[in-house]
Write a protein that holds these residues in place. Structure first.
Motif, PDB file in Angstrom:
ATOM      1  N   GLN A 173      13.518  -1.307  72.823  1.00  0.00           N
ATOM      2  CA  GLN A 173      13.733  -2.330  71.801  1.00  0.00           C
ATOM      3  C   GLN A 173      15.145  -2.295  71.243  1.00  0.00           C
ATOM      4  N   LYS A 174      15.800  -1.111  71.295  1.00  0.00           N
ATOM      5  CA  LYS A 174      17.132  -1.001  70.711  1.00  0.00           C
ATOM      6  C   LYS A 174      18.012  -0.100  71.562  1.00  0.00           C
ATOM      7  N   ILE A 175      19.262  -0.510  71.752  1.00  0.00           N
ATOM      8  CA  ILE A 175      20.273   0.284  72.448  1.00  0.00           C
ATOM      9  C   ILE A 175      21.491   0.363  71.543  1.00  0.00           C
ATOM     10  N   LEU A 176      22.024   1.564  71.362  1.00  0.00           N
ATOM     11  CA  LEU A 176      23.206   1.749  70.527  1.00  0.00           C
ATOM     12  C   LEU A 176      24.428   1.924  71.408  1.00  0.00           C
ATOM     13  N   LEU A 177      25.478   1.158  71.130  1.00  0.00           N
ATOM     14  CA  LEU A 177      26.748   1.292  71.840  1.00  0.00           C
ATOM     15  C   LEU A 177      27.768   1.935  70.904  1.00  0.00           C
ATOM     16  N   ASN A 178      28.385   3.013  71.382  1.00  0.00           N
ATOM     17  CA  ASN A 178      29.437   3.680  70.615  1.00  0.00           C
ATOM     18  C   ASN A 178      30.776   3.047  71.006  1.00  0.00           C
ATOM     19  N   LEU A 179      31.267   2.152  70.166  1.00  0.00           N
ATOM     20  CA  LEU A 179      32.516   1.450  70.416  1.00  0.00           C
ATOM     21  C   LEU A 179      33.602   1.996  69.494  1.00  0.00           C
ATOM     22  N   LYS A 180      34.835   1.585  69.711  1.00  0.00           N
ATOM     23  CA  LYS A 180      35.926   2.053  68.856  1.00  0.00           C
ATOM     24  C   LYS A 180      35.752   1.606  67.411  1.00  0.00           C
ATOM     25  N   VAL A 181      35.098   0.470  67.204  1.00  0.00           N
ATOM     26  CA  VAL A 181      34.871  -0.023  65.852  1.00  0.00           C
ATOM     27  C   VAL A 181      33.746   0.744  65.160  1.00  0.00           C
ATOM     28  N   GLY A 182      32.973   1.507  65.928  1.00  0.00           N
ATOM     29  CA  GLY A 182      31.819   2.226  65.397  1.00  0.00           C
ATOM     30  C   GLY A 182      30.593   1.961  66.255  1.00  0.00           C
ATOM     31  N   GLN A 183      29.443   2.362  65.764  1.00  0.00           N
ATOM     32  CA  GLN A 183      28.204   2.212  66.534  1.00  0.00           C
ATOM     33  C   GLN A 183      27.584   0.839  66.263  1.00  0.00           C
ATOM     34  N   ILE A 184      27.341   0.099  67.334  1.00  0.00           N
ATOM     35  CA  ILE A 184      26.786  -1.259  67.237  1.00  0.00           C
ATOM     36  C   ILE A 184      25.399  -1.268  67.877  1.00  0.00           C
ATOM     37  N   PRO A 185      24.360  -1.649  67.099  1.00  0.00           N
ATOM     38  CA  PRO A 185      23.014  -1.731  67.669  1.00  0.00           C
ATOM     39  C   PRO A 185      22.760  -3.063  68.362  1.00  0.00           C
ATOM     40  N   VAL A 186      22.106  -3.000  69.514  1.00  0.00           N
ATOM     41  CA  VAL A 186      21.673  -4.196  70.228  1.00  0.00           C
ATOM     42  C   VAL A 186      20.158  -4.123  70.370  1.00  0.00           C
ATOM     43  N   THR A 187      19.467  -5.161  69.954  1.00  0.00           N
ATOM     44  CA  THR A 187      18.016  -5.208  70.077  1.00  0.00           C
ATOM     45  C   THR A 187      17.621  -6.225  71.141  1.00  0.00           C
ATOM     46  N   VAL A 188      16.499  -5.951  71.798  1.00  0.00           N
ATOM     47  CA  VAL A 188      16.013  -6.802  72.882  1.00  0.00           C
ATOM     48  C   VAL A 188      14.766  -7.520  72.397  1.00  0.00           C
ATOM     49  N   ASP A 189      14.832  -8.834  72.364  1.00  0.00           N
ATOM     50  CA  ASP A 189      13.697  -9.664  71.980  1.00  0.00           C
ATOM     51  C   ASP A 189      13.080 -10.212  73.250  1.00  0.00           C
ATOM     52  N   ASP A 190      11.991  -9.570  73.704  1.00  0.00           N
ATOM     53  CA  ASP A 190      11.353 -10.006  74.959  1.00  0.00           C
ATOM     54  C   ASP A 190       9.944 -10.522  74.704  1.00  0.00           C
ATOM     55  N   ALA A 191       9.762 -11.127  73.532  1.00  0.00           N
ATOM     56  CA  ALA A 191       8.445 -11.693  73.226  1.00  0.00           C
ATOM     57  C   ALA A 191       8.038 -12.720  74.276  1.00  0.00           C
ATOM     58  N   ASN A 192       9.027 -13.443  74.780  1.00  0.00           N
ATOM     59  CA  ASN A 192       8.793 -14.362  75.900  1.00  0.00           C
ATOM     60  C   ASN A 192       9.702 -13.894  77.030  1.00  0.00           C
ATOM     61  N   SER A 193       9.153 -13.213  78.036  1.00  0.00           N
ATOM     62  CA  SER A 193       9.961 -12.545  79.054  1.00  0.00           C
ATOM     63  C   SER A 193      10.863 -13.504  79.818  1.00  0.00           C
ATOM     64  N   SER A 194      10.495 -14.777  79.903  1.00  0.00           N
ATOM     65  CA  SER A 194      11.335 -15.738  80.619  1.00  0.00           C
ATOM     66  C   SER A 194      12.552 -16.140  79.782  1.00  0.00           C
ATOM     67  N   GLU A 195      12.518 -15.828  78.500  1.00  0.00           N
ATOM     68  CA  GLU A 195      13.625 -16.179  77.611  1.00  0.00           C
ATOM     69  C   GLU A 195      14.105 -14.946  76.854  1.00  0.00           C
ATOM     70  N   GLU A 196      14.190 -13.796  77.552  1.00  0.00           N
ATOM     71  CA  GLU A 196      14.641 -12.566  76.911  1.00  0.00           C
ATOM     72  C   GLU A 196      16.000 -12.783  76.254  1.00  0.00           C
ATOM     73  N   CYS A 197      16.111 -12.360  75.020  1.00  0.00           N
ATOM     74  CA  CYS A 197      17.330 -12.555  74.249  1.00  0.00           C
ATOM     75  C   CYS A 197      17.776 -11.209  73.695  1.00  0.00           C
ATOM     76  N   LEU A 198      19.070 -10.946  73.756  1.00  0.00           N
ATOM     77  CA  LEU A 198      19.628  -9.735  73.179  1.00  0.00           C
ATOM     78  C   LEU A 198      20.374 -10.098  71.905  1.00  0.00           C
ATOM     79  N   TRP A 199      20.245  -9.240  70.893  1.00  0.00           N
ATOM     80  CA  TRP A 199      20.875  -9.463  69.595  1.00  0.00           C
ATOM     81  C   TRP A 199      21.717  -8.259  69.216  1.00  0.00           C
TER      82      TRP A 199
END
Length: 295
Positions: free
Chosen positions: A96-122
């Protein structure tokens, strides 16, 4: 560098071969910054990312982002696209969540796969900060439009959620379409600003279901025009809330970008003022296009 695996994805895509292209290199731990820069220039997309840890560090993955000209502390579509590749090719399971360690700091990305054909990342961006307000006549010269085409109800302002952008509100889609950046005036302007890139937007759109049309110009970074810019649209989301552009301090809008350069893109913006800070989330679809190996 032999055996350097890479993936190409379209980010903020509405279909394959739309959105913003991204190359992701997944086993880049042994590359020097100079090598990363050379590869990014060779690929020549607006950004290329390098995963320098395929094992988690502080619960996230270390990632570096390069344009053809320089390294960036943060950028939107590389964040989403890299998170997608981490999930599909490194983690290899739905999370559900992936953390990226970037130079600006840690940025969380969440995966919305409630509808698998329209998976959206936030991705949740840093809270926006608001800086210098700029003169309409100067911006009009840069964009080769009339200053009367700028919506004077709202400021032209530098806004940052990690990387600053100049946000310019226009009245009509016709004005947005006619922009041809005067490079001499552009480089003269950015000598006086922290922001080196310009986002223009208007409330008229190509697609009826969308709320805003956007163009982003980044010549300073070696990108004359970007087809989909998550970091810039995060700044825009904060701006829309700060100045109650839609009459309230909360938004949930669809933004189209890239139509003028034949790379139609769709970015989803959610933002809300909470206490003194604005919480900004930018989402979209990612589509795998290719994978291979640098030899």
């Amino acid at each position: 560098m032999p055996g350097l695996a890479f993936y190409i994805v379209d980010v903020f895509a509405v279909a394959k071969y739309t959105g913003n292209q991204l190359a992701v290199f997944t086993n880049a731990a042994n590359l020097s910054p100079e090598q990363m820069q050379q590869i990014a220039k060779e690929v020549n997309y607006s950004e290329t990312t390098f995963v320098t840890s395929t094992q988690m560090v502080s619960d996230g993955y270390n990632v570096r982002i390069f344009t053809p000209e320089q390294e960036l502390p943060f950028a939107g579509h590389p964040t989403l696209g890299t998170a997608y590749i981490l999930q599909k090719e490194i983690i290899k399971t739905t999370v559900q969540k992936i953390l990226l360690n970037l130079k600006v700091g840690q940025i969380p990305v969440t995966v919305d796969d409630a509808n698998s054909s329209e998976e959206c990342l936030w991705m949740q961006q840093k809270a926006p900060t608001f800086h210098q307000i700029l003169d309409a006549d100067k911006i009009a010269e840069v964009l080769r439009i009339q200053s009367t085409e700028i919506d004077s109800r709202f400021p032209i302002q530098e806004v940052s959620t990690g990387v600053p952008f100049i946000i310019v509100p226009l009245k009509t889609l016709e004005s947005v379409k006619r922009i041809k950046v005067n490079k001499d005036k552009y480089f003269e302007l950015i000598n006086t600003t922290d922001a080196k890139s310009i986002l223009v937007f208007c409330p008229e759109t190509y697609k009826q279901e969308n709320h805003l049309n956007v163009r982003v110009f980044c010549d300073y970074l070696g990108i004359p025009e970007d087809p989909a810019t998550g970091s810039a649209n995060g700044c825009l989301a904060g701006y829309l809330v700060e100045y109650s552009y839609f009459g309230k301090q909360e938004i949930n809008v669809r933004v189209e970008q890239g139509y003028e350069i034949n790379r139609p893109s769709l970015l989803l913006l959610q933002a809300e003022k909470k206490d003194v800070a604005i919480e900004v989330n930018v989402g979209g679809k990612v589509i795998m296009v290719a994978k291979g190996e640098f030899v």
